[in-house]
Design an enzyme around this catalytic site. Structure first.
Site, PDB file in Angstrom:
ATOM      1  N   ASP A  22     -26.564  54.438 -32.510  1.00 34.90           N
ATOM      2  CA  ASP A  22     -27.382  53.831 -33.566  1.00 34.90           C
ATOM      3  C   ASP A  22     -26.463  53.243 -34.628  1.00 34.90           C
ATOM      4  O   ASP A  22     -25.482  53.868 -35.016  1.00 34.90           O
ATOM      5  CB  ASP A  22     -28.278  54.925 -34.174  1.00 34.90           C
ATOM      6  N   ASN A  24     -27.893  51.457 -37.550  1.00 36.67           N
ATOM      7  CA  ASN A  24     -28.543  51.236 -38.853  1.00 36.67           C
ATOM      8  C   ASN A  24     -29.290  52.452 -39.395  1.00 36.67           C
ATOM      9  O   ASN A  24     -30.055  52.343 -40.348  1.00 36.67           O
ATOM     10  CB  ASN A  24     -29.494  50.030 -38.767  1.00 36.67           C
ATOM     11  N   ASP A  26     -31.745  54.279 -38.174  1.00 34.79           N
ATOM     12  CA  ASP A  26     -33.168  54.552 -37.888  1.00 34.79           C
ATOM     13  C   ASP A  26     -33.338  55.577 -36.759  1.00 34.79           C
ATOM     14  O   ASP A  26     -34.460  55.862 -36.335  1.00 34.79           O
ATOM     15  CB  ASP A  26     -33.936  53.261 -37.576  1.00 34.79           C
ATOM     16  N   ASP A  99     -31.432  44.736 -16.922  1.00 33.72           N
ATOM     17  CA  ASP A  99     -32.399  45.534 -16.170  1.00 33.72           C
ATOM     18  C   ASP A  99     -33.753  44.828 -16.251  1.00 33.72           C
ATOM     19  O   ASP A  99     -34.322  44.694 -17.331  1.00 33.72           O
ATOM     20  CB  ASP A  99     -32.474  46.934 -16.793  1.00 33.72           C
ATOM     21  N   ASP A 200     -35.700  46.747 -11.164  1.00 30.89           N
ATOM     22  CA  ASP A 200     -36.476  47.981 -11.182  1.00 30.89           C
ATOM     23  C   ASP A 200     -37.495  48.014 -10.036  1.00 30.89           C
ATOM     24  O   ASP A 200     -38.176  47.011  -9.780  1.00 30.89           O
ATOM     25  CB  ASP A 200     -37.221  48.043 -12.526  1.00 30.89           C
ATOM     26  N   GLU A 242     -33.257  48.457  -7.003  1.00 36.82           N
ATOM     27  CA  GLU A 242     -33.651  49.870  -7.004  1.00 36.82           C
ATOM     28  C   GLU A 242     -34.698  50.076  -5.916  1.00 36.82           C
ATOM     29  O   GLU A 242     -35.788  49.530  -5.982  1.00 36.82           O
ATOM     30  CB  GLU A 242     -34.224  50.299  -8.360  1.00 36.82           C
ATOM     31  N   HIS A 316     -30.919  57.423 -15.642  1.00 32.77           N
ATOM     32  CA  HIS A 316     -31.822  57.859 -16.710  1.00 32.77           C
ATOM     33  C   HIS A 316     -33.076  58.548 -16.182  1.00 32.77           C
ATOM     34  O   HIS A 316     -33.902  58.995 -16.968  1.00 32.77           O
ATOM     35  CB  HIS A 316     -32.207  56.637 -17.552  1.00 32.77           C
ATOM     36  N   ASP A 317     -33.255  58.585 -14.866  1.00 36.48           N
ATOM     37  CA  ASP A 317     -34.412  59.271 -14.279  1.00 36.48           C
ATOM     38  C   ASP A 317     -34.027  60.620 -13.669  1.00 36.48           C
ATOM     39  O   ASP A 317     -34.892  61.339 -13.160  1.00 36.48           O
ATOM     40  CB  ASP A 317     -35.037  58.421 -13.154  1.00 36.48           C
TER      41      ASP A 317
HETATM   42  O1  TEU Z   1     -38.073  54.252 -11.702  1.00 39.81           O
HETATM   43  C1  TEU Z   1     -38.729  54.263 -10.482  1.00 39.81           C
HETATM   44  C2  TEU Z   1     -39.438  55.468 -10.161  1.00 39.81           C
HETATM   45  O2  TEU Z   1     -40.093  55.500  -9.141  1.00 39.81           O
HETATM   46  C3  TEU Z   1     -39.331  56.613 -11.110  1.00 39.81           C
HETATM   47  O3  TEU Z   1     -40.408  56.562 -11.957  1.00 39.81           O
HETATM   48  C4  TEU Z   1     -39.288  57.864 -10.391  1.00 39.81           C
HETATM   49  O4  TEU Z   1     -40.387  58.032  -9.557  1.00 39.81           O
HETATM   50  C5  TEU Z   1     -39.292  58.964 -11.370  1.00 39.81           C
HETATM   51  O5  TEU Z   1     -38.439  58.658 -12.415  1.00 39.81           O
HETATM   52  C6  TEU Z   1     -38.817  60.199 -10.726  1.00 39.81           C
HETATM   53  O6  TEU Z   1     -38.818  61.164 -11.700  1.00 39.81           O
HETATM   54  C7  TEU Z   1     -38.006  53.083 -12.416  1.00 39.81           C
HETATM   55  C8  TEU Z   1     -37.265  53.333 -13.703  1.00 39.81           C
HETATM   56  O7  TEU Z   1     -35.945  53.697 -13.410  1.00 39.81           O
HETATM   57  C9  TEU Z   1     -37.995  54.359 -14.499  1.00 39.81           C
HETATM   58  O8  TEU Z   1     -37.313  54.728 -15.671  1.00 39.81           O
HETATM   59  C10 TEU Z   1     -39.349  53.790 -14.841  1.00 39.81           C
HETATM   60  O9  TEU Z   1     -40.120  54.755 -15.498  1.00 39.81           O
HETATM   61  C11 TEU Z   1     -40.087  53.317 -13.598  1.00 39.81           C
HETATM   62  O10 TEU Z   1     -39.280  52.560 -12.716  1.00 39.81           O
HETATM   63  C12 TEU Z   1     -41.233  52.421 -13.988  1.00 39.81           C
HETATM   64  O11 TEU Z   1     -40.735  51.209 -14.450  1.00 39.81           O
HETATM   65 CA    CA Z   2     -30.978  51.622 -34.693  1.00 43.21          CA
END
Ligand code: TEU
Ligand code: CA
Length: 539
Positions: A22, A24, A26, A99, A200, A242, A316-317
């Site tokens: 971050d 600024n 927020d 992305d 995605d 993906e 991130h998932d």
């Molecule tokens: O993820 C694809 C997806 O199928 C995921 O939602 C997955 O099933 C789940 O994270 C498993 O825990 C992509 C992105 O990477 C994710 O962050 C998004 O939420 C999703 O698509 C919808 O855009």
């Molecule tokens: Ca910020």
């Protein structure tokens, strides 16, 4: 020298903008914050940044619900900031990989607002509508985030289809006007100088809800080829699809150099081996380690020379790998390095998810401190279904997406140097011990180990092109493999568990073998491999 594309020799770093830096106060990470940290990334040695979505969005799913594909969300900055990020990164030989979410938009996108106005609105068929049957949805399809995949719109008397949250209506790829609008948008970003796209859930765009088909629909590859032809085809952009539902055969189709689809696949077969068969990711089971080796070996062999794979443990998932399959207590650093070693000898393009290079751990919070829509929906659903609080929290602490979405740990000052304000999600309290500032200057750190692995890959043709061979496939603890290229060999042996094992190194090594890297700080044994030990040799 065999020819190769830049991305076959690259390491890509994923930034989850909300939690990176971050600038600024927020409490939300932003583009200027990323620019301030480019030198850190350069120091690590990466070549590209996969930037999770920063387009305008109501943020129901942290930007994976886009309401304007050609503008930056004010929370992250401005278009000017984006241009500065692209050019500052370029100065450091780092490309920005955008992305893009093309399977669905936000329900606040002007297209959807128009679509809801009437059945004869030109945007209506940008989405997927059905009348339903006797006041019921057309079928029983469920959304990934819980609840039905159909949402009723009373004004229209129709249901629309959404594979994720109701705030993420699926786009109708059968409509050529929609496809053309999306291609125009891709070309806009190409003209802005981005280095590539991460697409995605791209394997869902060919869906056919009437047949209950979601991934790998009949027209999927036609759409991808058409997009390629009309946008990034013929450029040196990297494109990463993906694809949760890919098999090696499909992986080859997506990423075959002659196939006019993508540069590489990002598939998940290897990170789905610790859930109950037939269950969801929340139905925990111990990792099937032999299966893990088998799956990795299969992808290595089947894509060799005919496709290209991504190499990753994290994004991130997914939960943090050191907490998941390593040991985030007494062997945190050692197991983090071991897991990296396993991956960095393989063929493909490695991805580092922010904080992985520090050995960051899962954030195990109470439910009030989590923010993710999937995680919170699961919590409600499972509690209602009669699971105990303890059971549900155990699943969440193991697999919840927010376990890995907490702020980047830069230093040991307040909020880990992430923000001077209040962070949008709590900082993991272990930041006083685990942070970038303390690792950059420590040659034994996880950070410096990643940096060395990256350098090794870059100068090593065997790692780039070599054929793969798995040793000891039945072994319950050891991950051992070789890569062979033009009469030379790289040999990698890793202990996945916390017990010391007998291992006769001389069976694999020769007199002249050179140790390239190891996480073992004390004496190397000739006849054993210590807990979480990893070594890489040039034979
Ligand atoms: O993820 C694809 C997806 O199928 C995921 O939602 C997955 O099933 C789940 O994270 C498993 O825990 C992509 C992105 O990477 C994710 O962050 C998004 O939420 C999703 O698509 C919808 O855009
Ligand atoms: Ca910020």
């Amino acid at each position: 020298m065999k020819e190769y594309k830049w991305w076959q020799n690259a390491v890509i770093y994923q930034i989850y903008p909300k939690s990176f830096q971050d600038s600024n106060g927020d409490g939300i990470g932003d583009l200027p914050g990323i620019i301030d940290r480019l030198d850190y990334l350069k120091e690590l040695g990466i070549d590209g940044i996969w930037l999770s979505p920063v387009c305008q969005s109501p943020q129901f799913d942290n930007g994976y619900d886009i309401s304007d594909y050609q503008n930056i969300d004010p929370m992250f900055g401005t278009m000017e900031d984006m241009r500065r990020l692209i050019s500052e990164a370029k100065k450091r030989d780092i490309r920005i990989i955008f992305d893009l979410v093309l399977n669905h938009s936000s329900d606040q996108h002007p297209w959807f607002l128009e679509a809801k106005k009437g059945r004869d609105n030109p945007c209506h068929s940008f989405y997927i509508w059905r009348d339903g049957v006797e006041g019921q949805p057309p079928n029983d399809m469920a959304s990934t985030f819980g609840g039905p995949a159909w949402e009723w719109v009373p004004e229209l008397g129709q249901y629309y289809f959404h594979q994720f949250a109701p705030q993420q209506p699926d786009l109708n790829w059968e409509n050529p006007d929609l496809r053309e609008a999306l291609y125009r948008m891709l070309n806009f970003w190409i003209a802005e100088g981005i280095g590539g796209f991460r697409l995605d859930v791209i394997d869902l765009i060919g869906k056919d809800p009437d047949q209950k088909v979601t991934s790998n629909g009949p027209k999927l590859h036609d759409y991808i080829k058409e997009m390629n032809l009309n946008t990034f085809g013929g450029t040196d952009l990297v494109t990463v699809g993906e694809t949760w539902g890919a098999t090696p055969e499909l992986g080859r189709r997506y990423s075959n150099p002659a196939g006019n689809e993508f540069s590489m696949v990002f598939q998940f077969e290897h990170v789905r081996l610790d859930q109950q068969p037939g269950g969801k990711k929340w139905d925990l089971a111990p990792l099937d380690f032999r299966k893990l080796k088998q799956v990795i070996a299969k992808w290595q062999t089947e894509l060799h020379d005919t496709g290209w794979n991504s190499l990753f443990w994290n994004n991130h998932d997914l939960p943090r790998i050191v907490s998941r399959w390593g040991n985030d207590r007494e062997y945190r650093e050692k197991s983090a390095k071991m897991l990296a070693t396993v991956l960095y000898g393989l063929e493909g393009t490695p991805y580092i998810y922010q904080g992985e290079e520090l050995g960051m751990t899962n954030a195990r919070y109470s439910i009030e401190d989590y923010r993710d829509i999937e995680l919170l929906n699961l919590y409600k659903e499972r509690i209602q279904a009669g699971y105990t609080e303890q059971e549900v929290m155990r699943s969440i602490h193991a697999k919840g997406r927010d376990t890995a979405r907490t702020p980047m740990q830069w230093d040991n000052s307040r909020n880990a140097g992430f923000t001077r304000g209040e962070p949008w999600i709590k900082v993991n309290p272990d930041y006083t011990e685990i942070n970038a500032a303390s690792q950059i200057t420590d040659p034994q750190s996880v950070f410096c180990y990643y940096r060395r692995l990256i350098q090794l890959r870059k100068k090593n043709e065997i790692i780039r092109f070599g054929a793969f061979r798995l040793h000891l496939p039945e072994d319950e603890d050891l991950f051992v493999y070789s890569r062979m290229w033009q009469g030379r060999e790289i040999f990698i042996a890793c202990n996945f568990h916390d017990k010391e094992r007998e291992f006769i190194w001389a069976d694999y090594l020769s007199e002249s073998s050179e140790l390239l890297i190891t996480n073992e700080l004390e004496n190397l044994e000739a006849r054993s491999i210590k807990p979480y030990e990893a070594r890489m040799y040039l034979i």
